[in-house]
Design a protein around this motif. Structure first.
Motif, PDB file in Angstrom:
ATOM      1  N   LEU A  23     -55.701 -36.259 -10.922  1.00  0.00           N
ATOM      2  CA  LEU A  23     -56.199 -35.325 -10.425  1.00  0.00           C
ATOM      3  C   LEU A  23     -55.524 -34.006 -11.481  1.00  0.00           C
ATOM      4  O   LEU A  23     -56.309 -32.270 -10.926  1.00  0.00           O
ATOM      5  N   LEU A  24     -54.667 -33.533 -12.281  1.00  0.00           N
ATOM      6  CA  LEU A  24     -54.011 -33.202 -12.385  1.00  0.00           C
ATOM      7  C   LEU A  24     -55.700 -32.291 -13.549  1.00  0.00           C
ATOM      8  O   LEU A  24     -55.701 -31.279 -14.087  1.00  0.00           O
ATOM      9  N   GLY A  25     -55.895 -33.354 -14.197  1.00  0.00           N
ATOM     10  CA  GLY A  25     -56.968 -33.455 -15.207  1.00  0.00           C
ATOM     11  C   GLY A  25     -58.289 -32.951 -15.032  1.00  0.00           C
ATOM     12  O   GLY A  25     -58.973 -31.654 -14.946  1.00  0.00           O
ATOM     13  N   VAL A  51     -59.628 -29.565 -22.099  1.00  0.00           N
ATOM     14  CA  VAL A  51     -58.329 -30.287 -22.130  1.00  0.00           C
ATOM     15  C   VAL A  51     -57.924 -31.000 -20.548  1.00  0.00           C
ATOM     16  O   VAL A  51     -57.174 -32.395 -20.303  1.00  0.00           O
ATOM     17  N   GLY A  52     -58.382 -30.712 -19.587  1.00  0.00           N
ATOM     18  CA  GLY A  52     -58.606 -31.353 -17.926  1.00  0.00           C
ATOM     19  C   GLY A  52     -59.356 -32.095 -18.256  1.00  0.00           C
ATOM     20  O   GLY A  52     -59.121 -33.782 -17.854  1.00  0.00           O
ATOM     21  N   ILE A  53     -60.840 -32.593 -19.097  1.00  0.00           N
ATOM     22  CA  ILE A  53     -61.599 -33.977 -19.194  1.00  0.00           C
ATOM     23  C   ILE A  53     -60.958 -35.052 -19.834  1.00  0.00           C
ATOM     24  O   ILE A  53     -60.232 -36.255 -19.648  1.00  0.00           O
ATOM     25  N   ALA A  54     -60.103 -34.503 -21.130  1.00  0.00           N
ATOM     26  CA  ALA A  54     -59.145 -35.248 -22.058  1.00  0.00           C
ATOM     27  C   ALA A  54     -58.246 -35.738 -21.075  1.00  0.00           C
ATOM     28  O   ALA A  54     -57.453 -36.963 -20.907  1.00  0.00           O
ATOM     29  N   MET A  76     -50.159 -37.244 -23.737  1.00  0.00           N
ATOM     30  CA  MET A  76     -50.416 -35.831 -22.477  1.00  0.00           C
ATOM     31  C   MET A  76     -49.153 -35.041 -22.677  1.00  0.00           C
ATOM     32  O   MET A  76     -49.192 -34.429 -22.079  1.00  0.00           O
ATOM     33  N   SER A  77     -48.410 -35.023 -23.052  1.00  0.00           N
ATOM     34  CA  SER A  77     -46.719 -34.549 -22.546  1.00  0.00           C
ATOM     35  C   SER A  77     -47.243 -33.851 -24.179  1.00  0.00           C
ATOM     36  O   SER A  77     -47.051 -32.059 -23.740  1.00  0.00           O
ATOM     37  N   ALA A  78     -47.365 -33.553 -24.530  1.00  0.00           N
ATOM     38  CA  ALA A  78     -48.636 -32.544 -26.452  1.00  0.00           C
ATOM     39  C   ALA A  78     -49.232 -31.614 -25.364  1.00  0.00           C
ATOM     40  O   ALA A  78     -49.475 -30.294 -25.548  1.00  0.00           O
ATOM     41  N   LEU A  79     -50.718 -32.732 -24.904  1.00  0.00           N
ATOM     42  CA  LEU A  79     -51.223 -31.754 -24.293  1.00  0.00           C
ATOM     43  C   LEU A  79     -50.248 -30.784 -23.370  1.00  0.00           C
ATOM     44  O   LEU A  79     -50.951 -29.178 -22.481  1.00  0.00           O
ATOM     45  N   GLY A  80     -49.286 -31.347 -22.570  1.00  0.00           N
ATOM     46  CA  GLY A  80     -48.741 -30.408 -21.293  1.00  0.00           C
ATOM     47  C   GLY A  80     -48.483 -29.182 -22.174  1.00  0.00           C
ATOM     48  O   GLY A  80     -48.387 -27.754 -21.461  1.00  0.00           O
ATOM     49  N   VAL A  81     -47.795 -29.765 -23.077  1.00  0.00           N
ATOM     50  CA  VAL A  81     -46.998 -28.119 -24.470  1.00  0.00           C
ATOM     51  C   VAL A  81     -47.944 -26.892 -24.328  1.00  0.00           C
ATOM     52  O   VAL A  81     -47.567 -26.381 -24.902  1.00  0.00           O
ATOM     53  N   TRP A  82     -49.031 -28.095 -24.983  1.00  0.00           N
ATOM     54  CA  TRP A  82     -50.084 -26.889 -25.320  1.00  0.00           C
ATOM     55  C   TRP A  82     -50.768 -26.183 -25.081  1.00  0.00           C
ATOM     56  O   TRP A  82     -50.523 -25.149 -25.020  1.00  0.00           O
ATOM     57  N   MET A  83     -50.684 -26.744 -23.554  1.00  0.00           N
ATOM     58  CA  MET A  83     -51.650 -26.053 -22.368  1.00  0.00           C
ATOM     59  C   MET A  83     -50.279 -24.923 -22.212  1.00  0.00           C
ATOM     60  O   MET A  83     -51.145 -23.502 -21.612  1.00  0.00           O
ATOM     61  N   ILE A  84     -49.908 -25.036 -21.954  1.00  0.00           N
ATOM     62  CA  ILE A  84     -47.905 -24.347 -22.005  1.00  0.00           C
ATOM     63  C   ILE A  84     -48.664 -22.545 -22.428  1.00  0.00           C
ATOM     64  O   ILE A  84     -48.689 -21.248 -21.707  1.00  0.00           O
ATOM     65  N   VAL A  85     -48.206 -23.330 -23.780  1.00  0.00           N
ATOM     66  CA  VAL A  85     -48.581 -21.926 -24.644  1.00  0.00           C
ATOM     67  C   VAL A  85     -50.498 -21.600 -24.537  1.00  0.00           C
ATOM     68  O   VAL A  85     -50.521 -20.220 -25.351  1.00  0.00           O
TER      69      VAL A  85
END
Length: 127
Positions: A23-25, A51-54, A76-85
């Motif tokens: 759901l987050l993706g 990023v959502g598809i990933a 997924m945690s790395a994608l989260g950090v990327w989404m923040i910046v």
């Protein structure tokens, strides 16, 4: 019954995390249209979609082959950090709503990724 349930889950403990990750993706992929920043931040539209598809594909992988995929929960945690910046790197002069949206998505991705990684580390048999 308990043995059958354990066999169905394949010994994994994070059965309830797959749904929220998916759901987050899904939300990440459609968030530019929900928050209507397709014209103000055009570079973030395909970015959030990809990023959502990933993230969604990671969730499907966690569901399909958890014993092999939970090692990717760090990704997924790395994608989260990327989404923040990403609003400052990909976007141009993002407003408060865009920043808040990506920070919340990124924070949730980091938290869910850490939960998956921690559980996978605990359930991996030690030699």
């Amino acid at each position: 019954m308990q043995a059958r349930y354990a066999r169905m889950l394949g010994g994994r403990d994070v059965a309830l995390v797959d749904g929220p990750v998916f759901l987050l993706g899904l939300y990440c992929a459609v968030s530019p249209w929900i928050l209507h920043y397709t014209t103000s931040q055009p570079a973030l539209v395909p970015h959030n979609l990809i990023v959502g598809i990933a993230i969604g594909l990671l969730a499907l992988g966690f569901t399909r082959a958890p014993e092999r995929m939970y090692g990717l929960s760090w990704a997924m945690s790395a994608l989260g950090v990327w989404m923040i910046v990403s609003p400052w790197i990909v976007g141009s002069s993002p407003d408060k709503g865009v920043i808040l949206n990506n920070v919340i998505i990124g924070g949730l991705a980091v938290i869910l990724g850490l939960v998956c990684a921690g559980t996978a580390a605990r359930s991996t048999p030690k030699p």
